[in-house]
Motif scaffolding. Structure first.
Motif, PDB file in Angstrom:
ATOM      1  N   GLY A   8     -91.525  92.029 104.114  1.00 19.17           N
ATOM      2  CA  GLY A   8     -90.753  91.471 105.217  1.00 19.17           C
ATOM      3  C   GLY A   8     -90.182  90.129 104.787  1.00 19.17           C
ATOM      4  N   THR A   9     -88.975  89.828 105.222  1.00 22.71           N
ATOM      5  CA  THR A   9     -88.310  88.587 104.843  1.00 22.71           C
ATOM      6  C   THR A   9     -89.113  87.372 105.293  1.00 22.71           C
ATOM      7  N   LYS A  10     -89.108  86.342 104.437  1.00 23.21           N
ATOM      8  CA  LYS A  10     -89.848  85.109 104.723  1.00 23.21           C
ATOM      9  C   LYS A  10     -88.995  84.152 105.546  1.00 23.21           C
ATOM     10  N   ASP A  11     -89.636  83.450 106.458  1.00 21.03           N
ATOM     11  CA  ASP A  11     -88.983  82.421 107.258  1.00 21.03           C
ATOM     12  C   ASP A  11     -88.622  81.254 106.339  1.00 21.03           C
ATOM     13  N   PRO A  12     -87.358  80.803 106.349  1.00 24.64           N
ATOM     14  CA  PRO A  12     -86.960  79.718 105.435  1.00 24.64           C
ATOM     15  C   PRO A  12     -87.727  78.413 105.664  1.00 24.64           C
ATOM     16  N   GLN A  13     -88.146  78.148 106.902  1.00 24.89           N
ATOM     17  CA  GLN A  13     -88.886  76.911 107.191  1.00 24.89           C
ATOM     18  C   GLN A  13     -90.337  76.982 106.706  1.00 24.89           C
ATOM     19  N   GLY A  23     -85.581  92.224 105.011  1.00 24.78           N
ATOM     20  CA  GLY A  23     -84.822  91.760 106.173  1.00 24.78           C
ATOM     21  C   GLY A  23     -85.736  91.369 107.317  1.00 24.78           C
ATOM     22  N   GLU A  24     -85.110  91.009 108.417  1.00 28.17           N
ATOM     23  CA  GLU A  24     -85.858  90.615 109.610  1.00 28.17           C
ATOM     24  C   GLU A  24     -86.549  91.827 110.236  1.00 28.17           C
ATOM     25  N   ARG A  25     -87.529  91.547 111.071  1.00 28.88           N
ATOM     26  CA  ARG A  25     -88.339  92.597 111.684  1.00 28.88           C
ATOM     27  C   ARG A  25     -87.495  93.622 112.442  1.00 28.88           C
ATOM     28  N   ALA A  26     -86.518  93.173 113.212  1.00 31.02           N
ATOM     29  CA  ALA A  26     -85.688  94.092 114.006  1.00 31.02           C
ATOM     30  C   ALA A  26     -84.929  95.057 113.097  1.00 31.02           C
ATOM     31  N   TYR A  27     -84.400  94.547 111.994  1.00 27.23           N
ATOM     32  CA  TYR A  27     -83.691  95.407 111.040  1.00 27.23           C
ATOM     33  C   TYR A  27     -84.666  96.411 110.423  1.00 27.23           C
TER      34      TYR A  27
END
Length: 124
Positions: A33-38, A73-77
């Protein structure tokens, strides 16, 4: 000095391009799952647990092979059943670690087991 190349990509198009450029070599791919940039943390808790385990076993990768770290990607994707990873690569969950071009793969909690990860990297 490591004997493999590591490539970090984000999304299906970048993944496909990375595979295409290295198609003459053995490819291992880890999908997360994509990592949060912050925060630098994935939205996927299993991915957060699995990544250090998979990384600890990278030393067992075959000489000259490629390790592709792919953020899906993001969770929704990811949850969309028609996303390219699900449709084209038949991924069913993240994290997934696979030996590209073979049926060999570890999905979700299987990636928590160092011995299974090592086996995927070392067996023909």
């Amino acid at each position: 000095m490591r004997g493999y190349e590591e490539v970090a990509v984000s999304g299906y198009e970048e993944f496909s391009a990375a595979v295409q450029e290295r198609r003459d070599r053995q490819i291992f791919a880890y999908f997360s799952g994509t990592k949060d940039p912050q925060t630098g943390t994935s939205w996927c808790p299993d991915c957060v647990t699995a990544e250090p385990i998979v990384r600890a076993e990278l030393k067992h990768l075959p000489e000259g092979s490629v390790f592709i770290y792919c953020q899906v990607g993001e969770r929704a994707y990811w949850k969309d059943p028609n996303n390219e990873f699900r449709k084209n690569l038949h991924l069913t969950g993240v994290p997934t670690l696979l030996k590209y071009g073979t049926p060999q793969k570890l999905v979700e909690q299987e990636c928590f087991k160092p011995d299974l990860v090592r086996m995927l990297f070392t067996e023909d």
